[in-house]
Scaffold this motif. Structure first.
Motif, PDB file in Angstrom:
ATOM      1  N   GLU A  66       2.878  -7.524   3.682  1.00  0.00           N
ATOM      2  CA  GLU A  66       2.732  -8.686   2.788  1.00  0.00           C
ATOM      3  C   GLU A  66       1.769  -9.722   3.408  1.00  0.00           C
ATOM      4  N   GLU A  67       1.937  -9.987   4.714  1.00  0.00           N
ATOM      5  CA  GLU A  67       1.059 -10.941   5.405  1.00  0.00           C
ATOM      6  C   GLU A  67      -0.383 -10.443   5.430  1.00  0.00           C
ATOM      7  N   GLN A  80      -1.767  -8.357   3.283  1.00  0.00           N
ATOM      8  CA  GLN A  80      -2.317  -8.409   1.925  1.00  0.00           C
ATOM      9  C   GLN A  80      -2.731  -9.839   1.557  1.00  0.00           C
ATOM     10  N   LYS A  81      -1.895 -10.805   1.954  1.00  0.00           N
ATOM     11  CA  LYS A  81      -2.199 -12.210   1.665  1.00  0.00           C
ATOM     12  C   LYS A  81      -3.490 -12.643   2.389  1.00  0.00           C
ATOM     13  N   ASP A 127      -6.442 -11.043   0.645  1.00  0.00           N
ATOM     14  CA  ASP A 127      -6.773 -11.706  -0.626  1.00  0.00           C
ATOM     15  C   ASP A 127      -7.551 -13.001  -0.386  1.00  0.00           C
ATOM     16  N   GLN A 128      -7.132 -13.760   0.642  1.00  0.00           N
ATOM     17  CA  GLN A 128      -7.844 -15.008   0.972  1.00  0.00           C
ATOM     18  C   GLN A 128      -9.269 -14.706   1.428  1.00  0.00           C
TER      19      GLN A 128
END
Length: 262
Positions: A190-191, A193-194, A197-198
Motif C-alpha cells: 500500500e505504501e 503504491q501510494k 502514484d505521487q
C-alpha cells in the motif's frame, strides 16, 4: 572520497541542513536570462562561487556531554555542506546565509555526537566482517575494484587505514542503533503504491509542462509500478530510518548537556 566517508557519518547533519535550507523559493532564477544586466553581468556573477567563511569559528565549536567538537572537524564538515548549498543557491537564486548554515551544521554534528554516545552506551560492536563489508560497499560506490584500492586512495588524501577503520566502526555502531530504533522498515504494498502514484502524478505534470518537447520524435514513457518498485522501496526504507534517527536525536537532546559556541 575522504569527504564522502565523513559525509556518511554526517548523514543526519546533512538531512537537517538540506531540509532547513532547501529551496522554498523556486521562483526567480530558473528562467535564466530575464532581466539580466547588459553584457550578461548577472550570469557572470552567478558563475562565481562564494567562499566558505570560517574566520570567526572558535577552536571548540560545541560540547556534548563533556565531549568537544573541534574547529578542525567542523571545518571539514562545513566545507562539504557549503559546496552543496552554494550550488543549490546558484540554481535557486537565493543568497546563502552562512551564519545560519554554520549553526545548522553545528546542530547536525551535535546530533551525530549524541547518536555515537548512545551507540557506545548501548555497547554496540562492529566486527572485522562489518568493517570489510562497509569498505567493499564504499569501494563499489566509488568505482573501485576492492577495499584495498579504496584504502590506498584514502591514504593518498591523508587518511591512514587506522583512522578509516575507526570511523567505519563508529558508523556501523550508529547504523545498528538506528536499525533497532526504526524497527521493521520494509514498506507495505500500500505504501509503495501510494509513493508510486505521487511520483507518477509529478511525472505527468512535468510532461504537461514540456508538451511538444520530444526526444528523437518520441515521448519518454513513464516507468510502470513494477519498474519503479525497487527504487521506491529503497527510498521509503531510507525515509523511515531518517525519521527514527531524527526522533532519537530529539529525545537524546532533551536530557543532554549541550553548548554550541557559534
Amino acid at each position: 572520497m575522504m569527504r564522502k566517508l565523513l559525509m556518511t557519518l554526517m548523514a543526519l547533519g546533512i538531512a537537517l541542513v538540506l531540509a532547513a535550507c532547501g529551496g522554498d523559493d523556486e521562483s526567480s532564477d530558473k528562467d535564466n536570462g530575464g532581466g539580466s544586466d547588459k553584457n550578461g553581468q548577472a550570469s557572470e556573477q552567478q558563475k562565481k562561487m562564494p567562499e566558505p567563511d570560517l574566520k570567526d569559528v572558535p577552536d571548540v565549536v560545541a560540547k556534548v556531554n563533556g565531549e568537544e567538537i573541534k574547529k578542525k572537524e567542523f571545518k571539514s564538515t562545513y566545507q562539504s555542506l557549503f559546496q552543496r548549498m552554494a550550488m543549490q543557491s546558484q540554481l535557486t537564486g537565493q543568497k546563502l546565509d552562512q551564519d545560519k548554515l554554520k549553526k545548522q551544521t553545528a546542530e547536525g554534528m551535535v546530533g551525530n555526537q549524541l547518536l555515537i554516545q548512545e551507540a557506545n552506551d548501548r555497547d554496540y560492536s562492529a566486527s572485522d566482517k562489518d568493517v570489510d563489508e562497509t569498505l567493499n560497499d564504499m569501494a563499489k560506490q566509488n568505482g573501485l575494484e576492492s577495499k584495498d584500492k579504496l584504502l590506498s586512495k584514502l591514504e593518498e588524501q591523508g587518511m591512514k587505514e587506522k583512522e578509516v577503520v575507526s570511523q567505519i566502526k563508529t558508523q556501523v555502531k550508529v547504523e545498528k542503533l538506528i536499525s533497532e530504533e526504526s524497527g521493521d522498515t520494509e514498506p507495505t504494498e500500500e505504501e509503495l503504491q501510494k509513493a508510486y502514484d505521487q511520483w507518477k502524478s509529478q511525472q505527468e505534470k512535468a510532461k504537461e509542462g514540456n508538451k511538444g518537447e520530444k526526444e528523437d520524435g518520441e515521448e519518454k514513457k513513464i516507468a510502470s509500478f513494477d519498474e519503479k518498485k525497487s527504487d521506491l522501496k529503497s527510498q521509503l526504507k531510507t525515509q523511515k530510518e531518517n525519521k527514527a534517527r531524527q526522533t532519537l536525536v530529539e529525545k537524546l537532546r532533551k536530557d543532554a548537556d549541550v553548548t554550541i559556541n557559534l
